[in-house]
Design a protein around this motif. Sequence first.
Motif, PDB file in Angstrom:
ATOM      1  N   THR A 120       6.579 -33.950   3.241  1.00  0.00           N
ATOM      2  CA  THR A 120       7.949 -34.315   2.855  1.00  0.00           C
ATOM      3  C   THR A 120       8.019 -34.693   1.385  1.00  0.00           C
ATOM      4  N   SER A 121       7.027 -35.448   0.903  1.00  0.00           N
ATOM      5  CA  SER A 121       7.056 -35.852  -0.503  1.00  0.00           C
ATOM      6  C   SER A 121       6.919 -34.646  -1.421  1.00  0.00           C
ATOM      7  N   ASN A 122       6.089 -33.682  -1.019  1.00  0.00           N
ATOM      8  CA  ASN A 122       5.925 -32.485  -1.844  1.00  0.00           C
ATOM      9  C   ASN A 122       7.157 -31.583  -1.807  1.00  0.00           C
ATOM     10  N   LEU A 123       7.837 -31.522  -0.670  1.00  0.00           N
ATOM     11  CA  LEU A 123       9.078 -30.749  -0.603  1.00  0.00           C
ATOM     12  C   LEU A 123      10.144 -31.386  -1.489  1.00  0.00           C
ATOM     13  N   LEU A 124      10.254 -32.700  -1.405  1.00  0.00           N
ATOM     14  CA  LEU A 124      11.216 -33.413  -2.267  1.00  0.00           C
ATOM     15  C   LEU A 124      10.909 -33.150  -3.737  1.00  0.00           C
ATOM     16  N   SER A 125       9.640 -33.262  -4.099  1.00  0.00           N
ATOM     17  CA  SER A 125       9.291 -33.088  -5.508  1.00  0.00           C
ATOM     18  C   SER A 125       9.619 -31.676  -5.978  1.00  0.00           C
ATOM     19  N   VAL A 137       4.416 -37.606  -8.488  1.00  0.00           N
ATOM     20  CA  VAL A 137       4.101 -37.723  -7.062  1.00  0.00           C
ATOM     21  C   VAL A 137       2.924 -38.676  -6.900  1.00  0.00           C
ATOM     22  N   ILE A 138       3.079 -39.665  -6.021  1.00  0.00           N
ATOM     23  CA  ILE A 138       1.994 -40.595  -5.701  1.00  0.00           C
ATOM     24  C   ILE A 138       1.694 -40.427  -4.221  1.00  0.00           C
ATOM     25  N   GLY A 139       0.522 -39.855  -3.905  1.00  0.00           N
ATOM     26  CA  GLY A 139       0.282 -39.592  -2.496  1.00  0.00           C
ATOM     27  C   GLY A 139      -1.159 -39.331  -2.140  1.00  0.00           C
ATOM     28  N   LEU A 313      11.238 -30.647   6.443  1.00  0.00           N
ATOM     29  CA  LEU A 313      12.256 -30.062   5.569  1.00  0.00           C
ATOM     30  C   LEU A 313      13.610 -30.733   5.786  1.00  0.00           C
ATOM     31  N   SER A 314      13.923 -31.062   7.034  1.00  0.00           N
ATOM     32  CA  SER A 314      15.189 -31.753   7.326  1.00  0.00           C
ATOM     33  C   SER A 314      15.210 -33.142   6.691  1.00  0.00           C
ATOM     34  N   ALA A 315      14.056 -33.802   6.673  1.00  0.00           N
ATOM     35  CA  ALA A 315      13.970 -35.112   6.009  1.00  0.00           C
ATOM     36  C   ALA A 315      14.309 -34.976   4.533  1.00  0.00           C
ATOM     37  N   ALA A 316      13.698 -33.980   3.886  1.00  0.00           N
ATOM     38  CA  ALA A 316      13.936 -33.777   2.454  1.00  0.00           C
ATOM     39  C   ALA A 316      15.380 -33.366   2.177  1.00  0.00           C
ATOM     40  N   VAL A 317      15.878 -32.378   2.921  1.00  0.00           N
ATOM     41  CA  VAL A 317      17.229 -31.858   2.686  1.00  0.00           C
ATOM     42  C   VAL A 317      18.282 -32.929   2.948  1.00  0.00           C
ATOM     43  N   SER A 318      18.147 -33.660   4.034  1.00  0.00           N
ATOM     44  CA  SER A 318      19.145 -34.688   4.355  1.00  0.00           C
ATOM     45  C   SER A 318      19.174 -35.778   3.287  1.00  0.00           C
ATOM     46  N   PHE A 319      17.985 -36.188   2.809  1.00  0.00           N
ATOM     47  CA  PHE A 319      17.951 -37.200   1.745  1.00  0.00           C
ATOM     48  C   PHE A 319      18.621 -36.677   0.487  1.00  0.00           C
ATOM     49  N   LEU A 320      18.350 -35.437   0.141  1.00  0.00           N
ATOM     50  CA  LEU A 320      18.930 -34.866  -1.075  1.00  0.00           C
ATOM     51  C   LEU A 320      20.436 -34.686  -0.954  1.00  0.00           C
ATOM     52  N   LYS A 338       6.857 -24.058  -1.669  1.00  0.00           N
ATOM     53  CA  LYS A 338       5.476 -23.614  -1.449  1.00  0.00           C
ATOM     54  C   LYS A 338       4.770 -24.508  -0.433  1.00  0.00           C
ATOM     55  N   PRO A 339       4.052 -23.887   0.503  1.00  0.00           N
ATOM     56  CA  PRO A 339       3.247 -24.682   1.445  1.00  0.00           C
ATOM     57  C   PRO A 339       2.187 -25.476   0.694  1.00  0.00           C
ATOM     58  N   ILE A 340       1.677 -26.507   1.341  1.00  0.00           N
ATOM     59  CA  ILE A 340       0.700 -27.397   0.715  1.00  0.00           C
ATOM     60  C   ILE A 340      -0.685 -27.117   1.275  1.00  0.00           C
TER      61      ILE A 340
END
Length: 497
Positions: A120-125, A137-139, A313-320, A338-340
């Motif tokens: 989720t953090s990487n999708l957001l970034s 990014v801190i992770g 992805l829903s976590a990232a999209v909803s937050f954005l 991109k996948p991680i």
Amino acid sequence: MKLLKEILTDEKIIYGNQKTVVEGITNNSKKVENNYAFFAIKGTSVDGHNFIDEAIKNGASVIFIEDERYIESLKEKNITIVLTDNGRKSLALASNKFYDNPSEKLKVIAITGTNGKTTTSNLLSQYYEMAGYKVGVIGTINYRIGDEILSSGHTTPDPVEWFKTLKVMKDKGANVVVAEVSSHAADQYRVYSTKFHGGIFTNLTQDHLDYHQTMENYFLAKRRVFEQIDEFNKEAIYSINVDDEYGGKILDFLKNHLKVNDNKIITYGKTSEDFKILDYRLSLFETEFSYKYKDTLSKIKTKLRGVFNIYNLSAAVSFLIKDGFDLKFLEEKALHLKPIKGRFEVIEGQGFIVVIDYAHTPDALENILKSLNEIKENRIITVFGAGGNRDKTKRPLMGETAERLSDIVILTSDNPRNEDPLSIIEDILAGIKDKDKVITIVDRKQAIEKAISLAKEKDIILIAGKGHENYQIIGDKILHFDDAEVVKEIIDGGKGV
């Protein structure tokens, strides 16, 4: 450099001068240098007060103590003494001030939960970067700003490193920082006094009970993340997975205890009334799902794989969405995400595929295996172990999950640390009824070789537990070991064909 008075909050100077020079902060006596402030903290296994003499010898100018019994002996050493009720909290507050309150000038987002934090953090970034922001990014994988890696990662660093890293990122031009915040971090005040722009809750499943002891304690530590966000920013925004039982409790806590305004919160999930996940279609190479938001039905297609990535992805999209992003932009850019490394990482063999995944909890293992079962055409061969010196109660649960959702299970070593690998495997076996499904090979490379040698046309091999990690901890040694690297070597070498 700061003066002592500049890093104090409500701590009490017992002896010395508030104008004492402070050139650094630490709670590790070995890191103390001239004119450092040393924080003596009573930990769960080590008492920092026992290292005060070493800190003074190394040049400490100020000693923060929690135990008043040390006052008289310290006065004799002619050292500035500060008394605090909570050394961990004071360390965080002082670190924040020492590094000039960096979060005040950044948009810092906290992501917490058992599974999904890293993805989720990487999708957001990636989304923020595609929108033109410079992102830190801190992770778990690393600390980075853009493509520049600052250091290898931990889920959440100690307060000194945390605020120092935020300051470095700010000084390098970052305007957004996305951070994984662990339950340990909240419990130990590692990020306390940070001004967070907002927070995301992914889920809560069994993990870290070696530290928290009970799921209730684990939940309360996660809840504390949101309490600390609210304490330092009443305008923070939140995205919560309400399909998770504990997500509902977090939502209730935000609304009814912290009194967060409804317009600051968005929920996601199949049961959500905000960002509602509807149908989905999985394949080995992409995922498509439909959703409903504000009476509008739409779809998102992504190269990320698996049902759990629909939630990430829903976590990232909803937050954005809550942060003001245009929904069409989010849909269009989803295909560019991109996948991680180590998260549903696919390597093609000759007629079969290998999936590398970090899944190291019962829930994460179940999620990846369920996704693989939805797309499988033949058998699933699962290779995994469990970490040593960690929560033992999850081991049989992972065994039960692997047996139920795999055709063949190969038990091996993960990071055994100072435990006997065979003892760890015995704990996993306790959850498995059909032992005929199981092959035990302690050596991880040999276990992977065995899985590949067994693979037939259209089989899927899952190698779980280590994901992106490029090391194995055996005893006190850290040895190079990368699951993906080993798989490629074996396949390229022609084994298992």
